[in-house]
Motif scaffolding. Structure first.
Motif, PDB file in Angstrom:
ATOM      1  N   THR A 196       0.965  -1.319   0.012  1.00 16.58           N
ATOM      2  CA  THR A 196      -0.095  -0.032   0.005  1.00 16.58           C
ATOM      3  C   THR A 196       0.996   1.324  -0.065  1.00 16.58           C
ATOM      4  OG1 THR A 196      -1.352  -1.217   1.684  1.00 16.58           O
ATOM      5  CG2 THR A 196      -2.016   1.029   1.119  1.00 16.58           C
ATOM      6  N   PRO A 197       0.631   2.077  -1.143  1.00 15.18           N
ATOM      7  CA  PRO A 197       1.581   3.151  -0.869  1.00 15.18           C
ATOM      8  C   PRO A 197       1.502   4.026   0.506  1.00 15.18           C
ATOM      9  CG  PRO A 197       0.299   3.365  -3.090  1.00 15.18           C
ATOM     10  CD  PRO A 197      -0.257   2.150  -1.961  1.00 15.18           C
ATOM     11  N   ASP A 198       2.569   4.712   0.929  1.00 12.71           N
ATOM     12  CA  ASP A 198       2.441   5.381   1.940  1.00 12.71           C
ATOM     13  C   ASP A 198       2.073   6.795   1.851  1.00 12.71           C
ATOM     14  OD1 ASP A 198       3.891   5.334   4.972  1.00 12.71           O
ATOM     15  OD2 ASP A 198       4.075   7.285   3.951  1.00 12.71           O
ATOM     16  N   ALA A 199       0.813   7.119   2.357  1.00 12.79           N
ATOM     17  CA  ALA A 199       0.173   8.463   2.126  1.00 12.79           C
ATOM     18  C   ALA A 199       1.000   9.533   2.620  1.00 12.79           C
ATOM     19  CB  ALA A 199      -1.294   8.346   2.714  1.00 12.79           C
ATOM     20  N   SER A 200       1.774   9.289   3.442  1.00 13.24           N
ATOM     21  CA  SER A 200       2.680  10.380   4.324  1.00 13.24           C
ATOM     22  C   SER A 200       3.669  10.535   3.399  1.00 13.24           C
ATOM     23  CB  SER A 200       3.149   9.695   5.559  1.00 13.24           C
ATOM     24  OG  SER A 200       3.940  10.817   6.188  1.00 13.24           O
ATOM     25  N   HIS A 209      -9.910  14.210   3.024  1.00 12.50           N
ATOM     26  CA  HIS A 209     -10.239  13.806   4.591  1.00 12.50           C
ATOM     27  C   HIS A 209     -10.402  15.056   5.090  1.00 12.50           C
ATOM     28  CE1 HIS A 209      -8.947   9.954   3.774  1.00 12.50           C
ATOM     29  NE2 HIS A 209      -7.830  10.145   3.206  1.00 12.50           N
ATOM     30  N   LEU A 269      -8.305   3.729   3.645  1.00 10.93           N
ATOM     31  CA  LEU A 269      -7.763   5.039   3.481  1.00 10.93           C
ATOM     32  C   LEU A 269      -6.829   5.659   4.611  1.00 10.93           C
ATOM     33  CD1 LEU A 269     -10.503   7.033   1.386  1.00 10.93           C
ATOM     34  CD2 LEU A 269      -8.245   6.197   0.533  1.00 10.93           C
ATOM     35  N   LEU A 270      -7.620   5.585   5.764  1.00  6.85           N
ATOM     36  CA  LEU A 270      -6.943   6.154   6.973  1.00  6.85           C
ATOM     37  C   LEU A 270      -5.841   5.414   7.320  1.00  6.85           C
ATOM     38  CD1 LEU A 270     -10.017   7.402   8.830  1.00  6.85           C
ATOM     39  CD2 LEU A 270      -8.604   8.650   7.334  1.00  6.85           C
ATOM     40  N   ALA A 312      -3.596   3.693   5.803  1.00  5.99           N
ATOM     41  CA  ALA A 312      -2.615   3.798   4.891  1.00  5.99           C
ATOM     42  C   ALA A 312      -1.712   4.839   5.050  1.00  5.99           C
ATOM     43  CB  ALA A 312      -3.187   3.824   3.237  1.00  5.99           C
ATOM     44  N   GLY A 313      -1.303   5.294   6.364  1.00  2.07           N
ATOM     45  CA  GLY A 313      -0.314   6.291   6.410  1.00  2.07           C
ATOM     46  C   GLY A 313      -0.851   7.555   6.719  1.00  2.07           C
ATOM     47  N   LEU A 314      -2.118   7.636   6.984  1.00  2.00           N
ATOM     48  CA  LEU A 314      -2.650   9.063   7.239  1.00  2.00           C
ATOM     49  C   LEU A 314      -2.945   9.329   8.766  1.00  2.00           C
ATOM     50  CD1 LEU A 314      -5.301  10.184   4.676  1.00  2.00           C
ATOM     51  CD2 LEU A 314      -4.768  11.560   6.746  1.00  2.00           C
TER      52      LEU A 314
END
Lengths: 338, 338
Positions: A47-51, A92, B111-112, B114-116
């Motif tokens: 899963t791509p790192d959102a950060s 978000h 979504l959350l 995944a790094g958020l």
DNA sequence: CTGAAAGCGCTTACAG
DNA sequence: CTGAAAGCGCTTACAG
């Protein structure tokens, strides 16, 4: 260990660039390569790192909402429609509750605007524009919601209640009421001010009793609503404008508790901020001013995303209107001959 | 252009390491150096980029809260206390509203997580544990709030209503009621199940009428509450347990509209999820079961931060209790001889 | 059609 | 007491 894009690249036998592009559909990738990448992703559970992504691109896909009181159903509903609007567009929502406290608002604006969100929606509790203005980093996307400032520097979405209030007061006057009281929220808020000026103008135009003691401000704390009501009842009001949805439901409860009948003992004009069976039940005994809270949420979401995506777009001052609903049942007969 | 830590370092004539350390008080910096750094920061108007920082450290200082219905005042209050708890500890709160829809919950958890956010608080609307469990990345901090699963894998904070409901039913039985109806939220929810089982046990123990039609489930949609009420009134209930705060206020309104008196026409036991003058006004005419929503929020905040800061800490299953409040005024006299 | 590599803005061992 | 430098995990010109 965390699975990164290079792990995927290695397993698929391609470069990280290609992995990135296939994930984001951002340049052509041959079907065969795409397959290999997708399989590697699935196999590794990547899963791509959102950060990392938001750091790199500078976009967080997150909006901050500074709310004065999240447990007030008006704002809770606003949060709901807003969250829905944003979620549909893959944004978000971060919320910060100020509890009508300026220091908390200040802290929160500072924190959120420092790289946590792409833009800020603010229902400000501040009384001076400069203090607010100083907090906002240059060119940071901000849209004011519900409450606005006299200085029109930022985009805004608000609701005008002037016309409905003016009309409702005139209507009470036409019915024979002479002493119409006004209950509003905190005096410093732009919303309270606008509502009050509509009331004052109508009172003057219709020749109603114009006394300072007929205007009361609540602050949403303790039992200020009850205090306002008692003050006005002592003033022998025959009509009452409750210019705040939160206080309105309380007022109805208290009137009932005191055995004062709506439409007979007193004429009530009540703000309605949100849908509830409570409103329906009383809709036939009072006039209501309905705020378009869903539209407000949508418009706020629309405008903040627009400011983010087109920073050069003109600053919009959007004003929605409340609607006035005279009560659905005829006035009681013995009322007209007062 | 954005001001970065290197700009500050350059102006102050130090390394970025030193700037970072003086900002974060993370190693000793001589007073003189510190001064130079602080001045440089002030002169340039530097604010550390939260996005870069959280990317680097892996900590976002943000918690996600998956809520079934933010406009339900129970959850709005929960959000409020939670936000307060987290804000005091420099954490932010991201909310996602599922509207009791499992697909939305699934999307939002994905979504959350995944790094958020650093951790997730979930008041789940899912009916099967496995579907929920699959969504959570390994070792990701999760705490269930209000609603729990039979499988005790995750930490949780919930409220037990068994004892208060059991007692309230017995009390109605003791008063002479024979047909006590039950109105609850969606059947699949753990909260509804627990409440229902307390009701059923008490009904059996007290020898009350035990009929399937005395149990009604609402779904918070349309006018399901009114439908439940009408169904039970047709069943000639003399007592009513409304095991859901949101529905409770509605029921009171409807009863009143129908001219049915509380404590006389019908004995009402009502959930109270949050403070409002509405509850106060009716407190003397009905029994109430008060949920500790503030404690729930605090406990949830406490537990999720703990899971984040000490991942090895044991999984906690915290259960708070509601309190039962018999109505404050004596029963009407002519009631006892039914 | 795809890859090598720079770089986003920080923090943090490592070294002195 | 402080600095040089690696590196977090991505995206994106640039090049072929």
């Amino acid at each position: 260990m965390k699975v990164t894009i290079s792990d995927v690249a290695k397993l698929a036998g391609v470069s990280t660039a290609t992995v990135s592009h296939t994930i984001n559909h951002t340049r052509y990738v041959s079907e065969e390569t795409r397959d290999r990448v997708m399989h590697a992703i699935a196999e590794l559970g990547y899963t791509p790192d959102a950060s990392a992504r938001s750091f790199r691109t500078g976009k967080k896909r997150t909006i901050g909402f500074i709310v004065p009181d999240i447990s007030n159903k008006f704002f809770a509903t606003l949060v709901e429609t807003l969250e829905e609007y944003l979620a549909q567009r893959d944004y978000h929502l971060v919320i910060a509750n100020t509890k009508e406290n300026m220091d908390r608002e200040e802290t929160n604006i500072r924190l959120l605007s420092a790289g946590l969100v792409d833009g800020l929606l603010v229902a400000s509790t501040m009384d001076e524009f400069d203090r607010f203005d100083q907090l906002i980093p240059a060119a940071f996307p901000v849209v004011l919601v519900d409450r606005v400032f006299p200085v029109k520097k930022y985009g805004s979405v608000s609701v005008s209640n002037f016309q409905p209030i003016y009309r409702s007061v005139c209507r009470l006057a036409g019915k024979g009421d002479r002493r119409v009281g006004f209950i509003g929220g905190p005096e410093r808020l732009s919303t309270t001010q606008e509502r009050l000026s509509a009331y004052r103008q109508a009172v003057a135009d219709c020749g109603l009793a114009d006394e300072e003691s007929l205007v009361q401000y609540g602050d949403f704390k303790d039992n200020s609503t009850l205090r306002c009501l008692d003050a006005l009842l002592q003033q022998q009001c025959d009509g009452l404008i409750v210019a705040n949805g939160l206080m309105a439901t309380e007022i109805i409860m208290y009137l009932q508790q005191k055995g004062i009948q709506l439409g007979n003992g007193i004429d009530l004009v009540s703000f309605i901020d949100y849908n509830s069976s409570f409103n329906e039940v009383y809709a036939n005994a009072m006039d209501s001013i309905v705020q378009p809270v869903d539209e407000l949420g949508r418009a706020a979401g629309e405008q903040i995303l627009r400011r983010i995506e087109e920073p050069e777009a003109p600053v919009l001052e959007q004003v929605l209107s409340s609607t006035y609903h005279p009560h659905t049942m005829p006035i009681s007969w013995n009322h007209s001959d007062r």
